[in-house]
Design a protein around this motif. Structure first.
Motif, PDB file in Angstrom:
ATOM      1  N   GLY A   1       0.813  -1.213   0.000  1.00 52.58           N
ATOM      2  CA  GLY A   1       0.000   0.000   0.000  1.00 52.58           C
ATOM      3  C   GLY A   1       0.842   1.256   0.000  1.00 52.58           C
ATOM      4  N   GLU A   2       1.910   1.257   0.781  1.00 53.03           N
ATOM      5  CA  GLU A   2       2.781   2.428   0.852  1.00 53.03           C
ATOM      6  C   GLU A   2       3.475   2.676  -0.479  1.00 53.03           C
TER       7      GLU A   2
ATOM      8  N   LYS B   1       2.636   5.968  -3.941  1.00 48.41           N
ATOM      9  CA  LYS B   1       3.580   6.837  -4.655  1.00 48.41           C
ATOM     10  C   LYS B   1       3.238   6.979  -6.122  1.00 48.41           C
ATOM     11  N   GLN B   2       2.482   6.028  -6.649  1.00 49.52           N
ATOM     12  CA  GLN B   2       2.120   6.051  -8.068  1.00 49.52           C
ATOM     13  C   GLN B   2       0.664   6.414  -8.297  1.00 49.52           C
TER      14      GLN B   2
ATOM     15  N   GLN C   1      -6.107   1.131  -6.247  1.00 48.66           N
ATOM     16  CA  GLN C   1      -6.469  -0.275  -6.348  1.00 48.66           C
ATOM     17  C   GLN C   1      -5.642  -0.980  -7.418  1.00 48.66           C
ATOM     18  N   LEU C   2      -5.465  -0.316  -8.533  1.00 52.23           N
ATOM     19  CA  LEU C   2      -4.665  -0.863  -9.637  1.00 52.23           C
ATOM     20  C   LEU C   2      -3.221  -1.079  -9.219  1.00 52.23           C
ATOM     21  N   HIS C   3      -2.605  -0.029  -8.653  1.00 49.02           N
ATOM     22  CA  HIS C   3      -1.186  -0.113  -8.306  1.00 49.02           C
ATOM     23  C   HIS C   3      -0.930  -1.040  -7.122  1.00 49.02           C
ATOM     24  N   LEU C   4      -1.909  -1.186  -6.240  1.00 47.69           N
ATOM     25  CA  LEU C   4      -1.735  -2.103  -5.115  1.00 47.69           C
ATOM     26  C   LEU C   4      -1.575  -3.540  -5.610  1.00 47.69           C
ATOM     27  N   LEU C   5      -2.388  -3.937  -6.566  1.00 46.83           N
ATOM     28  CA  LEU C   5      -2.253  -5.287  -7.117  1.00 46.83           C
ATOM     29  C   LEU C   5      -0.893  -5.470  -7.768  1.00 46.83           C
TER      30      LEU C   5
END
Length: 265
Positions: free
Chosen positions: A226-227, A231-232, A240-244
């Motif tokens: 998550g952290e 950043k993105q 949600q997209l970048h977490l995956l």
């Protein structure tokens, strides 16, 4: 802690454990994707006709009561019974416990029933489950995660849970003799539906390979992902997209340089 979590992530990606999920309609897609991204194999199984068979060869069972009714309660009860028969961990997410009598009583029944139990919930749910006054707003917590630590210890004693995972601004993994505090994550995570449910599912994945350390591994890795994802991200959608992506890309270096945790007795 850093080395332990990195090693368990490597083992999980090698073994790709099967995690049986009886979860709510809102988050099925989210939690399945989170499990796939981390390296596990999810199956969303709700049929009584197959769950007994699945529990003979799966790694763990995740029970999430978010969209509860009488039919689902019976299916969940049956699945927990067969997890017990096969010695499989049960990870319970008592969504909205304290918001209604049905949710509270069902959560307590399932805690009594499960023989290898891990509880993952927000602070208000943990406190309601332990019959300690809490501030519940639907399925959202109005209490700080730290305020639920004593309640978590009560649950461990009452239900013989291996550990209780409390999600919040800071996350806590409470065991019989230790309390681990995690300080990663992002302010965007509460704005994405099903984030706690994904936390529960990831706990199920690690329970399939290491029951004792499942909460530590899932909590640490989701917080780090998550952290890094924040950043993105421009908002909840891209979060949600970048977490995956980050769950998929996590490596030992990310864990070493990003994970913030402390342990107390």
């Amino acid at each position: 802690m850093h080395q332990l979590i990195a090693k368990k992530l490597e083992v999980l990606r090698t073994q790709k454990p099967l995690v049986v999920n009886i979860t709510n309609y809102v988050v099925m897609n989210n939690t399945a994707n989170a499990l796939l991204a981390i390296g596990a194999s999810p199956i969303m199984a709700h049929s009584r006709q197959e769950v007994a068979e699945l529990m003979t060869f799966s790694g763990s069972l995740v029970i999430n009561i978010g969209t509860l009714d009488s039919i689902w309660i019976e299916r969940m009860r049956f699945a927990i019974e067969h997890a017990n028969i096969n010695g499989k961990p049960v990870i319970l997410d008592p969504v909205g416990c304290g918001a209604s009598h049905l949710r509270t009583q069902t959560s307590r029944e399932f805690c009594e029933l499960a023989e290898k139990l891990i509880i993952r919930a927000n602070a208000s749910e943990v406190m309601a489950l332990a019959d300690i006054q809490s501030q519940v707003k639907g399925v959202d917590s109005q209490d700080s995660s730290e305020s639920a630590v004593i309640a978590a210890k009560t649950l461990i004693e009452r239900y013989h849970a291996n550990h209780v995972v409390i999600s919040g601004k800071e996350d806590f993994v409470v065991g019989e003799n230790s309390v681990s505090k995690f300080s990663n994550g992002s302010h965007l995570m509460p704005k994405v539906t099903g984030m706690g449910c994904s936390h529960t599912a990831l706990t199920g994945a690690f329970a399939a390979i290491d029951f004792e350390n499942a909460g530590l591994c899932a909590t640490g890795l989701l917080g780090v992902a998550g952290e890094l994802a924040e950043k993105q991200s421009q908002g909840p959608g891209s979060m949600q997209l970048h977490l995956l992506d980050q769950l998929h890309l996590l490596n030992s270096r990310d864990i070493e340089y990003t994970l913030q945790c402390s342990v107390s007795s």
